[in-house]
Motif scaffolding. Structure first.
Motif, PDB file in Angstrom:
ATOM      1  N   THR A  44      35.291  58.835  31.798  1.00  0.00           N
ATOM      2  CA  THR A  44      35.647  57.431  32.027  1.00  0.00           C
ATOM      3  C   THR A  44      37.064  57.312  32.560  1.00  0.00           C
ATOM      4  N   VAL A  45      37.978  58.043  31.976  1.00  0.00           N
ATOM      5  CA  VAL A  45      39.369  58.032  32.441  1.00  0.00           C
ATOM      6  C   VAL A  45      39.441  58.507  33.885  1.00  0.00           C
ATOM      7  N   GLY A  46      38.699  59.554  34.212  1.00  0.00           N
ATOM      8  CA  GLY A  46      38.679  60.062  35.587  1.00  0.00           C
ATOM      9  C   GLY A  46      38.159  59.030  36.569  1.00  0.00           C
ATOM     10  N   LEU A  47      37.104  58.315  36.184  1.00  0.00           N
ATOM     11  CA  LEU A  47      36.554  57.281  37.049  1.00  0.00           C
ATOM     12  C   LEU A  47      37.544  56.130  37.240  1.00  0.00           C
ATOM     13  N   LEU A  48      38.201  55.733  36.175  1.00  0.00           N
ATOM     14  CA  LEU A  48      39.186  54.659  36.280  1.00  0.00           C
ATOM     15  C   LEU A  48      40.350  55.046  37.183  1.00  0.00           C
TER      16      LEU A  48
ATOM     17  N   GLU B 226      44.598  51.399  45.645  1.00  0.00           N
ATOM     18  CA  GLU B 226      45.896  51.608  46.274  1.00  0.00           C
ATOM     19  C   GLU B 226      45.742  51.963  47.742  1.00  0.00           C
ATOM     20  N   ILE B 227      44.765  52.813  48.035  1.00  0.00           N
ATOM     21  CA  ILE B 227      44.522  53.207  49.424  1.00  0.00           C
ATOM     22  C   ILE B 227      44.099  52.001  50.238  1.00  0.00           C
ATOM     23  N   GLU B 228      43.181  51.226  49.698  1.00  0.00           N
ATOM     24  CA  GLU B 228      42.696  50.045  50.403  1.00  0.00           C
ATOM     25  C   GLU B 228      43.822  49.057  50.658  1.00  0.00           C
ATOM     26  N   GLY B 229      44.662  48.860  49.682  1.00  0.00           N
ATOM     27  CA  GLY B 229      45.741  47.881  49.811  1.00  0.00           C
ATOM     28  C   GLY B 229      46.906  48.369  50.631  1.00  0.00           C
ATOM     29  N   GLY B 230      47.086  49.648  50.735  1.00  0.00           N
ATOM     30  CA  GLY B 230      48.269  50.162  51.410  1.00  0.00           C
ATOM     31  C   GLY B 230      47.966  50.899  52.691  1.00  0.00           C
ATOM     32  N   ILE B 231      47.537  52.117  52.567  1.00  0.00           N
ATOM     33  CA  ILE B 231      47.380  52.990  53.721  1.00  0.00           C
ATOM     34  C   ILE B 231      46.337  52.454  54.693  1.00  0.00           C
TER      35      ILE B 231
ATOM     36  N   ASP C 299      43.087  54.647  42.428  1.00  0.00           N
ATOM     37  CA  ASP C 299      43.540  55.306  43.654  1.00  0.00           C
ATOM     38  C   ASP C 299      42.922  54.650  44.882  1.00  0.00           C
ATOM     39  N   LEU C 300      41.632  54.350  44.800  1.00  0.00           N
ATOM     40  CA  LEU C 300      40.954  53.714  45.932  1.00  0.00           C
ATOM     41  C   LEU C 300      41.523  52.328  46.213  1.00  0.00           C
TER      42      LEU C 300
END
Length: 63
Positions: free
Chosen positions: A13-17, A25-30, A22-23
């Protein structure tokens, strides 16, 4: 559920969160930055193409 199963489920669960965060952040930034760069490049190329066509039409009119 055993303690070991609960720990494994918690780790997954922690890994999925983390992946979701991360996704986001990528969507909002890069991704947004790359999209903007693409649009700027495309716009400038489109303008250059228009100028080439206008020059072509002017030259054709002279002949």
């Amino acid at each position: 559920m055993t303690g070991e199963e609960a720990k494994t489920l918690s780790d997954e669960t922690v890994g999925l969160l983390r992946t979701i965060m991360d996704l986001k952040e990528i969507e909002g930034g890069i991704s947004k930055k790359r999209e903007k760069e693409f649009h700027e490049m495309f716009s400038s190329q489109w303008i250059e193409e228009i100028h080439r066509w206008l020059n072509f039409l002017k030259d054709a009119k002279k002949k």
